[in-house]
Design an enzyme around this catalytic site. Structure first.
Site, short mmCIF file in Angstrom:
data_model
loop_
_atom_site.label_atom_id
_atom_site.label_comp_id
_atom_site.label_asym_id
_atom_site.label_seq_id
_atom_site.Cartn_x
_atom_site.Cartn_y
_atom_site.Cartn_z
N VAL A 1 28.96 70.87 15.80
CA VAL A 1 29.46 69.72 16.55
C VAL A 1 30.19 70.26 17.78
CG1 VAL A 1 31.09 67.79 16.45
CG2 VAL A 1 29.72 68.36 14.44
N CYS A 2 29.83 69.78 18.97
CA CYS A 2 30.46 70.26 20.20
C CYS A 2 31.95 69.92 20.22
CB CYS A 2 29.80 69.65 21.42
SG CYS A 2 30.74 69.92 22.93
N VAL A 3 32.78 70.92 20.45
CA VAL A 3 34.23 70.72 20.38
C VAL A 3 34.74 69.75 21.45
CG1 VAL A 3 34.72 72.83 21.70
CG2 VAL A 3 36.49 71.84 20.25
#
Lengths: 102, 135, 130
Positions: free
Chosen positions: C77-79
């Site tokens: 999941v992209c931070v």
């Protein structure tokens, strides 16, 4: 260097299918998925655009998305091949690159 | 990572109405550090991302358009705009922000990053790409 | 073949995550390797374990978690996208002073570099979005 293009928008809602056909290089393939499957119907708004593009591009449509929307395969433009998710995976591996027209 | 691939970022959406343009730009900036062969394509409403004079003070959202001007400093200098998309929106190159870079192989001469290309030319550029990220 | 998948939309509003799930499952069953599944934009919403759909609806978050467990998938999941949308793991909760976390099993939060790396390392990258 053939490319697979996926289109997931209805051609009567967005211009995605037209843009894809305008910019897809000959020898490539177009797979209609999700609401993109409405672009595969015979006699629909952009059906002529699709038929004309078939001289340079191969067209496929995702069967489960057709079925979900109550579109039977006899309503599909002649020459468009119906594939399932396994066929989708095969198309991705058979083409060098995939471009999703979002 | 020794392998160099041709990355193409395809932008087809206008800014502000949705977040795609901004978050796409964030990927481009991070990706620049990976020393890949990077190009950006602006098609359809994506050309609106580069128009001059964006002022977001009235909508309370950050104006991220100046970031495009910094792309040249990150060695992102192949920016292709489809001519047909520009024309269909009544725009010309003069309506867009000038995007420049300094060419280190040419005594740091300032050059244009933007190339207005025909559908056929863009079609060729897409076909030559190894990885296409669409937003 | 080594494939990666990018998902740009959350579950339930758009079909992107459903299509990506069916595609990924089919690819794994055909013996392909999935290098990474990367969640971006609203796609990060696929990674919250607080999702509670009605009993007769599919639970996409659980489906992804189960697929990850079965095939040892790397689901990232992209931070930056996650911070905007409130998807938090224990480390992020601590770093940003949040009173809890909601990351679902099998998902991990990391940077956009993971997407670029997936593009470099994989034979094919397929994007699902709106």
């Amino acid at each position: 260097m053939a490319m697979l293009h996926t289109v997931n928008k209805s051609p009567t809602d967005r211009n995605t299918l037209e843009s894809c056909i305008r910019l897809a290089k000959k020898g490539g393939s177009v797979l209609l998925i999700e609401d993109g499957v409405y672009g595969a119907i015979k006699g629909a708004a952009k059906a002529d655009t699709v038929s004309n593009a078939m001289s340079g591009l191969s067209f496929y449509v995702l069967g489960p998305d057709l079925k979900a929307r109550g579109i039977s395969e006899d309503k599909i433009i002649d020459g468009i091949k119906v594939v399932d998710y396994n066929g989708f995976v095969d198309l991705v591996s058979e083409h060098d690159t995939t471009q999703s027209w979002l | 990572m020794s392998e160099t691939k041709k990355f193409l970022y395809v932008n087809r959406k206008a800014p502000y109405g949705t977040i795609y343009a901004l978050e796409s730009l964030e990927v481009v900036l991070i990706g620049a550090a990976f020393e890949q062969d990077v190009a950006l394509a602006f098609i359809d409403d994506g050309v609106y991302q580069l128009t001059q004079g964006q002022d977001t003070t009235g909508i309370g959202v950050k104006n991220f358009s100046p970031t495009y001007k910094a792309l040249g400093d990150f060695d992102v200098n192949k920016i292709y705009i489809e001519k047909e998309s520009l024309e269909a929106r009544g725009l010309t190159l003069d309506d867009l922000m000038p995007l420049k870079y300094e060419d280190e192989d040419d005594d740091w001469a300032e050059k244009d990053s933007i190339h207005v290309v025909s559908s056929e030319e863009l079609s060729e550029i897409m076909d030559q790409s190894d990885v296409v990220l669409s937003f | 073949m080594k494939l990666s998948v990018q998902i740009n939309e959350g579950p339930y509003t758009h079909a992107a995550s459903d299509t990506a799930y069916q595609f990924t499952k089919a690819a794994l069953e055909k013996g392909h390797e999935i290098f990474r599944v990367f969640f971006y934009h609203d796609g990060v919403n696929n990674g919250t374990r607080f999702t509670t759909p009605p009993q007769d609806d599919r639970n996409l978050v659980n489906l992804w978690s189960e697929l990850a467990e079965k095939h040892n998938l790397d689901m990232v999941v992209c931070v930056a996208a996650a911070q905007r949308r409130g998807i938090v793991d224990p480390d992020e909760a601590k770093r940003n002073g949040k009173d809890g976390n909601n990351i679902a099993p099998g998902f991990r939060i990391s940077g956009l570099g993971q997407l670029i790396e997936a593009g470099i390392q994989s034979d094919r990258l397929v994007v699902f979005g709106d």
